[in-house]
Design a protein around this motif. Structure first.
Motif, PDB file in Angstrom:
ATOM      1  N   ALA A 283      -6.939   7.760  -4.378  1.00  0.00           N
ATOM      2  CA  ALA A 283      -6.658   7.318  -3.005  1.00  0.00           C
ATOM      3  C   ALA A 283      -7.920   7.242  -2.153  1.00  0.00           C
ATOM      4  N   ASP A 284      -8.832   8.195  -2.329  1.00  0.00           N
ATOM      5  CA  ASP A 284     -10.070   8.173  -1.544  1.00  0.00           C
ATOM      6  C   ASP A 284     -10.883   6.918  -1.850  1.00  0.00           C
ATOM      7  N   GLU A 285     -10.967   6.586  -3.118  1.00  0.00           N
ATOM      8  CA  GLU A 285     -11.716   5.393  -3.512  1.00  0.00           C
ATOM      9  C   GLU A 285     -11.033   4.129  -2.996  1.00  0.00           C
ATOM     10  N   LEU A 286      -9.702   4.126  -2.986  1.00  0.00           N
ATOM     11  CA  LEU A 286      -8.950   2.995  -2.432  1.00  0.00           C
ATOM     12  C   LEU A 286      -9.324   2.790  -0.970  1.00  0.00           C
TER      13      LEU A 286
ATOM     14  N   ILE B  45       0.359   5.336   2.937  1.00  0.00           N
ATOM     15  CA  ILE B  45       0.559   5.797   4.312  1.00  0.00           C
ATOM     16  C   ILE B  45      -0.784   5.997   4.995  1.00  0.00           C
ATOM     17  N   ARG B  46      -1.816   6.283   4.232  1.00  0.00           N
ATOM     18  CA  ARG B  46      -3.163   6.393   4.803  1.00  0.00           C
ATOM     19  C   ARG B  46      -3.660   5.034   5.289  1.00  0.00           C
ATOM     20  N   LEU B  47      -3.240   3.969   4.608  1.00  0.00           N
ATOM     21  CA  LEU B  47      -3.587   2.625   5.067  1.00  0.00           C
ATOM     22  C   LEU B  47      -2.842   2.293   6.353  1.00  0.00           C
ATOM     23  N   VAL B  48      -1.591   2.741   6.444  1.00  0.00           N
ATOM     24  CA  VAL B  48      -0.796   2.513   7.656  1.00  0.00           C
ATOM     25  C   VAL B  48      -1.501   3.110   8.869  1.00  0.00           C
ATOM     26  N   HIS B  49      -2.109   4.278   8.670  1.00  0.00           N
ATOM     27  CA  HIS B  49      -2.766   4.981   9.768  1.00  0.00           C
ATOM     28  C   HIS B  49      -4.225   4.567   9.932  1.00  0.00           C
ATOM     29  N   GLY B  50      -4.663   3.588   9.166  1.00  0.00           N
ATOM     30  CA  GLY B  50      -6.049   3.131   9.238  1.00  0.00           C
ATOM     31  C   GLY B  50      -6.288   2.200  10.414  1.00  0.00           C
ATOM     32  N   LYS B  51      -7.494   1.664  10.474  1.00  0.00           N
ATOM     33  CA  LYS B  51      -7.909   0.821  11.597  1.00  0.00           C
ATOM     34  C   LYS B  51      -7.607  -0.656  11.352  1.00  0.00           C
TER      35      LYS B  51
ATOM     36  N   GLU C 132       8.291   5.845   8.487  1.00  0.00           N
ATOM     37  CA  GLU C 132       7.019   5.371   9.049  1.00  0.00           C
ATOM     38  C   GLU C 132       6.711   3.952   8.601  1.00  0.00           C
ATOM     39  N   PHE C 133       6.977   3.667   7.326  1.00  0.00           N
ATOM     40  CA  PHE C 133       6.773   2.305   6.834  1.00  0.00           C
ATOM     41  C   PHE C 133       7.688   1.329   7.569  1.00  0.00           C
TER      42      PHE C 133
ATOM     43  N   ASP D 217       4.914   8.152  -7.827  1.00  0.00           N
ATOM     44  CA  ASP D 217       3.667   8.435  -8.538  1.00  0.00           C
ATOM     45  C   ASP D 217       2.512   8.679  -7.568  1.00  0.00           C
ATOM     46  N   GLY D 218       2.848   8.890  -6.293  1.00  0.00           N
ATOM     47  CA  GLY D 218       1.818   9.129  -5.295  1.00  0.00           C
ATOM     48  C   GLY D 218       1.393   7.898  -4.526  1.00  0.00           C
TER      49      GLY D 218
END
Length: 253
Positions: free
Chosen positions: A200-203, A98-104, A122-123, A91-92
């Motif tokens: 996702a952007d708001e997340l 994955i954006r959180l994985v690549h976050g700071k 990647e996970f 469901d996306g």
């Protein structure tokens, strides 16, 4: 015996148009035999009345106070900024996570069926091995060890508007960042007792904000815990509801 009452309960959406028809066929065929049906979802109440003419009542999920509770010194091995515990669904959610994985920040993922995700490798690299489910003490320990616990719903197949984690996360006094639905927001007030995101952007934006605002995050987590206790979402509260329904039905005879 006229005092015998047959209750039904389904924690999923047996009227789903996405799930295969054979999945709920036997359950739906049995529905006319029940005196009373409890529904996990608000939106299924009208389905039971419309299709079967059966009295239906909302019986929400719950937490268990001997399994879901705050821990002063949780296990360091689960410590992280953001965590999601739950199954993979196409469901996306993997695109957002994955954006959180690549976050700071540090992110940890647990659950089932993640081998089906596009970003599974990647996970796995992040987790140092296969993504596994957490249960019992490990589950509670992990929820206590993160700053932000994500709550995602099975909307595509099941139409969920809340889930058991809606109660289990606040029970640990952990900050809950949840998908928005009107039903979920009726349980915990937005930005005061829980925080919600719609995409996702708001997340990502809200993860960044609340990791930078510790006091605000901790206050919301505490408010969520107090609301949970005040409203009564423990398993014994649900058991009492079932007993009240039995007593109400028995008075008709």
């Amino acid at each position: 015996s006229p005092c015998t009452k047959i209750f039904g309960y389904c924690q999923d959406n047996p009227f789903s148009t996405v799930a295969p028809k054979y999945l709920w066929r036997k359950y739906l065929e049995s529905c006319p035999a029940y005196d009373h049906i409890f529904s996990f979802h608000v939106f299924n109440l009208d389905d039971y009345r419309r299709v079967f003419g059966i009295e239906s009542e909302l019986l929400r999920g719950y937490y268990l106070k001997n399994r879901n509770y705050p821990i002063e010194s949780p296990d360091e091995k689960y410590k992280c900024d953001v965590m999601f515990i739950g199954h993979f669904e196409d469901d996306g959610r993997d695109e957002a996570l994955i954006r959180l994985v690549h976050g700071k920040y540090s992110f940890r993922l647990y659950g089932t069926e993640w081998h089906r995700a596009k970003y599974y490798d990647e996970f796995k690299k992040l987790m140092g091995g296969d993504i596994r489910p957490l249960r019992g003490e490990d589950y509670n320990n992990a929820l206590n060890s993160c700053k932000i616990a994500l709550c995602l719903f099975s909307k595509k197949i099941n139409g969920n508007e809340y889930t058991t984690r809606t109660f289990e996360i606040p029970a640990t006094k952990t900050f809950m960042l949840s998908e928005y639905t009107k039903d979920a927001a009726s349980l915990f007030e937005a930005d005061k007792e829980a925080v919600y995101f719609r995409n996702a952007d708001e997340l990502i934006n809200k993860v960044n904000y609340y990791l930078d605002h510790d006091d605000e995050r901790k206050k919301i987590a505490q408010n969520g815990y107090e609301r949970l206790i005040r409203d009564g979402h423990e398993v014994m509260d649900r058991a009492k509801q079932v007993i009240r329904a039995y007593e109400r039905l028995s008075q008709k005879y």
